[in-house]
Each structure stands twice: as structure tokens, then as C-alpha cells.
Design a protein around this motif. Structure first.
Motif, PDB file in Angstrom:
ATOM      1  N   SER A  52       0.822  -1.209   0.000  1.00  0.00           N
ATOM      2  CA  SER A  52       0.000   0.000   0.000  1.00  0.00           C
ATOM      3  C   SER A  52       0.861   1.266   0.000  1.00  0.00           C
ATOM      4  O   SER A  52       0.419   2.320  -0.473  1.00  0.00           O
ATOM      5  N   HIS A  72       3.833   2.193   7.624  1.00  0.00           N
ATOM      6  CA  HIS A  72       2.993   1.916   8.782  1.00  0.00           C
ATOM      7  C   HIS A  72       3.325   0.566   9.410  1.00  0.00           C
ATOM      8  O   HIS A  72       2.453  -0.090   9.984  1.00  0.00           O
ATOM      9  N   CYS A  98      -0.930   0.701  11.514  1.00  0.00           N
ATOM     10  CA  CYS A  98      -1.581   1.431  10.426  1.00  0.00           C
ATOM     11  C   CYS A  98      -2.375   2.652  10.861  1.00  0.00           C
ATOM     12  O   CYS A  98      -2.880   3.384  10.012  1.00  0.00           O
ATOM     13  N   MET A  99      -2.504   2.879  12.163  1.00  0.00           N
ATOM     14  CA  MET A  99      -3.261   4.056  12.619  1.00  0.00           C
ATOM     15  C   MET A  99      -2.577   4.680  13.822  1.00  0.00           C
ATOM     16  O   MET A  99      -1.918   4.002  14.605  1.00  0.00           O
ATOM     17  N   SER A 102      -7.774   8.096  16.597  1.00  0.00           N
ATOM     18  CA  SER A 102      -9.187   7.888  16.297  1.00  0.00           C
ATOM     19  C   SER A 102      -9.964   8.815  17.216  1.00  0.00           C
ATOM     20  O   SER A 102      -9.379   9.536  18.031  1.00  0.00           O
ATOM     21  N   ASN A 115     -10.002   0.445  14.453  1.00  0.00           N
ATOM     22  CA  ASN A 115      -9.898   0.359  12.991  1.00  0.00           C
ATOM     23  C   ASN A 115     -11.243   0.576  12.304  1.00  0.00           C
ATOM     24  O   ASN A 115     -11.295   0.840  11.103  1.00  0.00           O
ATOM     25  N   ILE A 120     -10.986   7.419  12.139  1.00  0.00           N
ATOM     26  CA  ILE A 120      -9.654   6.815  12.179  1.00  0.00           C
ATOM     27  C   ILE A 120      -8.639   7.703  11.454  1.00  0.00           C
ATOM     28  O   ILE A 120      -8.925   8.266  10.392  1.00  0.00           O
ATOM     29  N   PRO A 122      -5.062   7.350   9.765  1.00  0.00           N
ATOM     30  CA  PRO A 122      -3.973   6.475   9.337  1.00  0.00           C
ATOM     31  C   PRO A 122      -2.609   7.065   9.698  1.00  0.00           C
ATOM     32  O   PRO A 122      -2.468   8.262   9.921  1.00  0.00           O
ATOM     33  N   THR A 123      -1.611   6.210   9.722  1.00  0.00           N
ATOM     34  CA  THR A 123      -0.270   6.607  10.140  1.00  0.00           C
ATOM     35  C   THR A 123       0.356   7.623   9.196  1.00  0.00           C
ATOM     36  O   THR A 123       1.247   8.370   9.599  1.00  0.00           O
ATOM     37  N   GLY A 136       4.597   8.999   7.990  1.00  0.00           N
ATOM     38  CA  GLY A 136       4.784   7.622   8.404  1.00  0.00           C
ATOM     39  C   GLY A 136       6.170   7.275   8.891  1.00  0.00           C
ATOM     40  O   GLY A 136       6.971   8.128   9.280  1.00  0.00           O
ATOM     41  N   CYS A 166       1.273  -4.663  10.174  1.00  0.00           N
ATOM     42  CA  CYS A 166       0.284  -4.539   9.098  1.00  0.00           C
ATOM     43  C   CYS A 166      -0.069  -5.933   8.596  1.00  0.00           C
ATOM     44  O   CYS A 166      -1.195  -6.388   8.762  1.00  0.00           O
ATOM     45  N   THR A 170      -3.459  -7.970   9.733  1.00  0.00           N
ATOM     46  CA  THR A 170      -4.386  -8.056   8.606  1.00  0.00           C
ATOM     47  C   THR A 170      -4.903  -9.472   8.404  1.00  0.00           C
ATOM     48  O   THR A 170      -6.074  -9.667   8.032  1.00  0.00           O
TER      49      THR A 170
END
Length: 365
Positions: A52, A72, A98-99, A102, A115, A120, A122-123, A136, A166, A170
């Protein structure tokens, strides 16, 4: 000129940034916020390269905010903590996934599923709640609220552990929440890359029979002998696919390419589940009969909450699950991106930030 009030309360850092959709990464002086009461200041030692990240720097998803510092899968050491921080202290081995923020108050956040929070952060590549753009882990340090920091168990090396933040969560999260973590069950792993190889390892850690499904016959020996899979199916081999029809309780689909779904749904037993964790660029086409006829489920999953991320790391430490990596210097990152675009990595690049980023930055100046 005297620094502004905002500049007096920031920290200098250096990152590897893309300035435009060419995706070329080069050193950039950035700032991080000063330490707030709930913050953890982390010296970044390693950062994994996720696919990503490549999509992000190339603006493939049409949401890029340049300059962009990706990354991330962050692993490092705590340098400082705010006065309200209770979970971490200076010197701790920690990670950020990844975050980084929030709303921390909605139903999802209160249940530990940050998540799923509508707010949220993201990083990297989004505006944080304080109005700053997030940068990041391709950088020298980061400042993060303690809620979004996890602890690395002592038995997990930071370089091999970074991609778990990640790739690990995931695949772990959908296996947990869709019941694909029961000993003796038959799990299919579709695609053997950065996500797939970790899914194989977690499947075996759960005591499952694991079959890898791949279009690359050359990966068979590695899947069986090094990763510990029980079986291997070449997806282009009609005989092998037919023999495996209706044998799997679930499939973790890690493929990001657009592929016909019906043949792979056919591998599932009645009531079987396929969980999508890859992100194909185009919409999928699926016949409803492929799902309805034998009560099959097609679902999706995106990373996991912070509680589950820590749980995943603890389980990984117990069973010796780490990512298979190729460690690179910061100066090699653009070549690594070119190789990643060709799937020329087994199975995750990890940047040695601590030993090479400053040298790469100095070389360019």
C-alpha cells in the motif's frame, strides 16, 4: 527570524518523502509535535514496506497528499513518555501500525475496534485531529498517543516483527473473528506474498491444516518446506483445483489482482468462508449462485484494533511467528519499490532506519 510559537513546540526529524506521483523517495526535513501528556516518543529503528506504500506514493488511489512520508510497519525504542503514560517507559521495544489516532469515544473505539472508527487517522497521508498531515515510519522518529503503541515481546526481533504490524494483524484479525483459528480446520491461503506467508504461519500456529493456492508453481517448495504449509495447489492447474473442490473450511484471500472468484469459492465446503484482505483495483464480478447454492460467505477485513494487535504479537512470540524479510538501507528504497512492483521480494522489505537514514540524508545534502 525568531521561531513562531508553533515551531517552538515541534521536534525536527528527517523522512523519506515522495513529492509527486512519480513516487520517487528522497530525504525531507519534517517536524513532529512536542510530547503531550498521553504521548510516546519513539526512535524508529525499522520500518517495513507494505504494498500500500507503493500505491500511496504513486497516487494510485487518487488521495495522495504530497509530500508524503509513507510507512505503517514501525518498530523502535521509546525515547520519552508524557506524564500520563502508564504502559510504556524509556527504552521499551515498541511498534506503531496502520493508525495513530481515532475519536477514542465512539462505539467501535470503546469496544477495541479503533480500525472501524469513522474518525480513524492512518499513520500517514491524512490530516490528524490537530490539523497536521500525518507522516509515516520512513522517518527518524514519531510521536504517538500511547493507545496506538504496542509492545514487542522480547523474543521477536524488531526487523522481523515490524511487518506484523500490518501484514500480521491483517490476516490474524479475520482468522479470529471468522472462526478460522480452530485446530484441525482446513485453511486455504490464496496468494503467497507479504500477507500470504504470514497467514500460513498463523494458520499453523493455530493448529490448522493449511493449503497454499498460488498461480506460481515455483513457490511450492518454499511453501511446503520453509513455511510449513501442508499442501500446495497451482491455481492454473485444473486437475489440482478440481481435486480440492469443497475441502476447505475457509480461505484468506490476499490477492490484490482481479481474478475470477467462482473457482476459488468452489474450494470451500458448504458454509465455508472466504475473507478478502487484498484490495483489487476494479470491482469484483461474482455470480450469486457461487455463494447461495451452498451457503457460503464472502467477507472483508481491514487490519484490526489495538487490543487485537497486541494479542497478535503475543501469540506470534509464543509460536515463533515472524515475517520473512530482506533488510535494506534507506538509500536502496527506490530500487526496492521498483522490485516490489514486480513482486521481486521474499516476502517483505524492511528499511534499517536506525543505521542508514541519517547517512542517506547526509549523502543527498
Amino acid at each position: 527570524m525568531a521561531p513562531t510559537a508553533a515551531e517552538q513546540h515541534t521536534r525536527k526529524a528527517v523522512g523519506l518523502a515522495a513529492r509527486d506521483a512519480s513516487g520517487h523517495l528522497s530525504p525531507l526535513a519534517i517536524t513532529r509535535r512536542s510530547t503531550r501528556d498521553d504521548d510516546v516518543v519513539i526512535r524508529i529503528l525499522y520500518c517495513g514496506i507494505c504494498h500500500s506504500d507503493l500505491h500511496g506514493i504513486k497516487n494510485d488511489w487518487k488521495n495522495a497528499k504530497y509530500p508524503m512520508v509513507p510507512g505503517h510497519e514501525i518498530a523502535g525504542e521509546v525515547n520519552e513518555v508524557g506524564k500520563n503514560v502508564t504502559k510504556f517507559k524509556t527504552g521499551d521495544r515498541v511498534g506503531v501500525g496502520c493508525m495513530v489516532n481515532s475519536c477514542q469515544s465512539c462505539e467501535s473505539c470503546n469496544k477495541g475496534f479503533e480500525n472501524h472508527c469513522p474518525g480513524i487517522i492512518p499513520t500517514y497521508n491524512l490530516v490528524d485531529l490537530d490539523g497536521t498531515i500525518t507522516y509515516g515510519g520512513y522517518s527518524s522518529m514519531v510521536v504517538v498517543h500511547e493507545r496506538f503503541v504496542v509492545r514487542f515481546p522480547d523474543t521477536i526481533p524488531l526487523d522481523k516483527g515490524a511487518p506484523l504490524l500490518c501484514a500480521g494483524i491483517t490476516v490474524y484479525s479475520p482468522m479470529k473473528y471468522h472462526g478460522l483459528n480452530v485446530p484441525g480446520m482446513h485453511l486455504g491461503v490464496l496468494g503467497l506474498g507479504g500477507l500470504g506467508h504470514v497467514a500460513v504461519k498463523f494458520g499453523k500456529a493455530f493448529g490448522m491444516k493449511v493449503t497454499v493456492i498460488s498461480s506460481s508453481p515455483g513457490k511450492k517448495q518454499e511453501a511446503l518446506e520453509r513455511l510449513g504449509a501442508d499442501a500446495f495447489i497451482v491455481s492454473k492447474n485444473d486437475k489440482e483445483m478440481k481435486a480440492a473442490m469443497s475441502t476447505m473450511d475457509g480461505i484468506i484471500n490476499t490477492v490484490s489482482a482481479n481474478i475470477p472468484m467462482a473457482p476459488f469459492l468452489g474450494l470451500l465446503k458448504p458454509n465455508g468462508k472466504m475473507i478478502m484482505v487484498g484490495l483489487p483495483e476494479k470491482p469484483m464480478e461474482i455470480s450469486p449462485f457461487a455463494l447461495v447454492a451452498t451457503n457460503k460467505t464472502l467477507a472483508g477485513s481491514l487490519i484490526g484494533g489495538m487490543r487485537d494487535t497486541q494479542e497478535m504479537l503475543d501469540l506470534a512470540a509464543k509460536h515463533g511467528v515472524t515475517a520473512d524479510i530482506e533488510v535494506i538501507g534507506a538509500e536502496y528504497v527506490n530500487t526496492a519499490m521498483e522490485r516490489l512492483a514486480k513482486a521481486d521480494v521474499r516476502y517483505r522489505f524492511v528499511i534499517d532506519i536506525g543505521n542508514t537514514l541519517d547517512k542517506a540524508a547526509a549523502a543527498t545534502t
